[in-house]
Design an enzyme around this catalytic site. Structure first.
Site, mmCIF file in Angstrom:
data_model
loop_
_atom_site.group_PDB
_atom_site.id
_atom_site.type_symbol
_atom_site.label_atom_id
_atom_site.label_comp_id
_atom_site.label_asym_id
_atom_site.label_seq_id
_atom_site.Cartn_x
_atom_site.Cartn_y
_atom_site.Cartn_z
ATOM 1 N N ASP A 139 -39.050 -37.702 -37.186
ATOM 2 C CA ASP A 139 -38.276 -37.865 -38.413
ATOM 3 C C ASP A 139 -36.914 -38.523 -38.182
ATOM 4 O OD1 ASP A 139 -37.389 -35.649 -37.020
ATOM 5 O OD2 ASP A 139 -37.537 -34.239 -38.692
ATOM 6 N N ASN A 163 -26.254 -30.045 -31.395
ATOM 7 C CA ASN A 163 -27.019 -31.267 -31.223
ATOM 8 C C ASN A 163 -26.138 -32.462 -31.569
ATOM 9 O OD1 ASN A 163 -29.625 -30.252 -30.491
ATOM 10 N ND2 ASN A 163 -29.870 -29.527 -32.576
ATOM 11 N N LYS A 223 0.833 -1.208 0.000
ATOM 12 C CA LYS A 223 0.000 0.000 0.000
ATOM 13 C C LYS A 223 0.862 1.250 0.000
ATOM 14 C CE LYS A 223 -3.541 2.455 2.645
ATOM 15 N NZ LYS A 223 -4.565 2.376 3.705
ATOM 16 N N HIS A 262 -10.348 -31.562 -33.098
ATOM 17 C CA HIS A 262 -11.017 -30.306 -32.759
ATOM 18 C C HIS A 262 -11.937 -30.467 -31.558
ATOM 19 C CE1 HIS A 262 -10.356 -28.887 -37.180
ATOM 20 N NE2 HIS A 262 -9.244 -28.946 -36.472
#
Length: 507
Positions: free
Chosen positions: A461, A411, A134, A271
């Protein structure tokens, strides 16, 4: 030179030579405890702090420097007002404070004894360091022995050198901040207290890297003192040039995935994402299966193995360009074979199951903190929601697929057959695209394989695509409003579907 120095150090390397040079410059030296004894025995003229304070050390040395004649001497500005006040109270200014702290880190790494750890929490040292830092304009604070030479040069040249004083103060506050953070982290971890209103951890610099993710970015690597988990930073590099930022990041991904497995396993990473994972009766066979899963992406990637590398496996590894190979050990012959390639980095390290911890992610202005994702599924609460029940082999493959999908970016879809990934679709903004990638990248017959999804299917799907390829089982968390549509589609193709109730997003 009419100066006074206070020297009280735990790390005594270089302190005798330093004190001798100070003494030659006419600096008066005061000291405490073991440092005083060492300097006195070395023939250095030194004054005991207790003679300055006119008060003995008490409480077994716990209190010795916490006194106005010490801290007044350190904190006084060299103004007429402060100097007059010092004179009034018979206090001599202290111009140089040389202090480093009790070995708290070394203690907790050596023993689990709480009482011993507590005894090695320094009180007076941090107080003196902070006081001197200080008041750095008038007091030089030295907490690192590597600065001794520069301090002597500064005093010899009688330089004010305010930039140097500022740097010493900065180092001092960093030193005490690191010390206190380590104490906090140790006590919190020991008592399993979780996180408080502030999050404080300390890391120690390991190295400056050549560059970051890209050549125009600077980069450094720091290690955690208390983290006991398996880490690339604990590995021993046996060959090759310095690990880069991307090497370390990718290797970390490989190791975190490998921690999921105890059987002989190979994890190939590119990666930071797995591109081939396989388990077999031996590690060579596991590597060949993992390589077969994606022989293209592994080029220039990382191979992580959880068994000793022998010569026959080393020969297989040398057939392609690999940036890094990681394994718990290597035979001498295997090392010789691998080292024939100049640039391959060879890392030796044990890979063991990780314990639960916190993970963090930097964001602008802060960090996100969460539990590490250690839970895979709960076998007691799994729900088979289709007419067809999965057999034992399919359940094993679904567990394997979940271990992998948990470590790829969302995802994510993973296709597995006989404990070998045969298709990985990762990092897609649409789950159907992840499914398309996983199925289209497979170079083997998909009939009889299983798929794992990191999150629920919003539509049927994806299940339809899997059924058309002859996939026999699906594991996913469930939770979509249209779960029933996906179940019906699985029944249509004679597939089994298992819901885990546990999502594995990785962003």
């Amino acid at each position: 030179m009419d100066l006074r120095a206070l020297i009280s150090v735990s790390d005594k390397s270089g302190v005798v030579e330093f004190a001798k040079k100070l003494s030659k410059l006419g600096v008066e030296i005061i000291s405490t405890g073991g440092t005083y004894n060492l300097l006195k025995e070395s023939g250095i003229d030194v004054l005991k702090v207790s003679n300055v304070t006119e008060h003995p050390e008490i409480l077994g040395g716990r209190v010795k420097t916490l006194h106005p004649k010490v801290h007044g001497g350190i904190l006084a500005k060299r103004t007429q007002e402060h100097l007059s006040e010092l004179n009034e109270h018979n206090i001599t200014p202290i111009d140089l404070v040389v202090v480093n702290l009790y070995p708290f880190k070394e203690t907790i790494l050596r023993t689990d004894d709480l009482d011993e750890a507590i005894e090695n929490i320094d009180i007076g040292g941090p107080t003196m360091i902070r006081a001197a830092a200080k008041n750095f304009k008038d007091v030089m604070i030295v907490c690192d022995p590597s600065d001794y030479t520069k301090v002597i040069e500064t005093l010899e040249n009688e330089e004010a050198n305010m930039d140097f004083r500022y740097d010493l103060a900065l180092k001092a506050f960093s030193h005490t901040a690191n010390y206190d953070a380590l104490i906090s982290e140790y006590l919190r971890k020991r008592a399993n207290k979780g996180l408080g209103d502030t999050y404080t951890k300390t890391f120690e610099k390991v190295d400056e890297l050549r560059y970051g993710e890209n050549p125009h970015q600077r980069a450094f690597v720091y290690k955690s003192v208390l983290d006991e988990n398996t880490s690339i930073l604990k590995g021993e590099q046996l060959h090759g040039k310095q690990l880069s930022y991307n090497n370390i990041n990718d290797a970390n991904g490989a190791i975190e995935l490998m921690c999921e497995f105890s059987e002989p396993t190979a994890v190939n990473v590119k990666h930071a994402n797995p591109c081939g994972v396989a388990t077999a009766s031996n590690v060579k066979e596991a590597y060949l299966k993992a390589y077969e899963a994606d022989p293209v992406s592994v080029f220039g990637g990382i191979v992580c193995l959880n068994r000793t590398v022998e010569s026959d496996l080393a020969k297989e590894l040398n057939k392609i360009f690999i940036e890094i190979v990681i394994a718990p050990d290597y035979t001498d012959e295997a090392l010789e074979i691998l080292k024939s390639k100049k640039n391959i980095r060879i890392i030796k390290m044990e890979i063991k199951e990780r314990s639960k911890t916190w993970t963090t992610k930097n964001i602008s202005g802060g960090i996100l903190v969460q539990d590490s994702n250690e839970e895979l599924w709960n076998k007691d609460t799994l729900k088979v929601v289709t007419e067809k029940q999965p057999n034992d082999s399919e359940m094993e493959d679904m567990e394997f697929a979940l271990k992998v999908v948990k470590h790829i970016t969302s995802n994510g879809i993973v296709v597995v057959k006989n404990k070998q990934t045969i298709g990985i679709g990762n990092g897609q903004v649409s789950r159907i695209w992840a499914m398309e990638n996983a199925l289209s990248r497979s170079n083997v017959d998909l009939k009889g394989s299983v798929i794992a999804s990191d999150a629920f299917f919003p539509f049927d799907d994806c299940v339809q695509m899997a059924g058309e390829k002859g996939i026999c089982a699906v594991v996913q968390p469930g939770g979509s409003m249209r779960d029933e549509d996906s179940v019906k589609m699985a029944d249509k193709y004679g597939m089994s579907m298992v819901l885990t109730g546990i999502r594995h997003f990785k962003h």
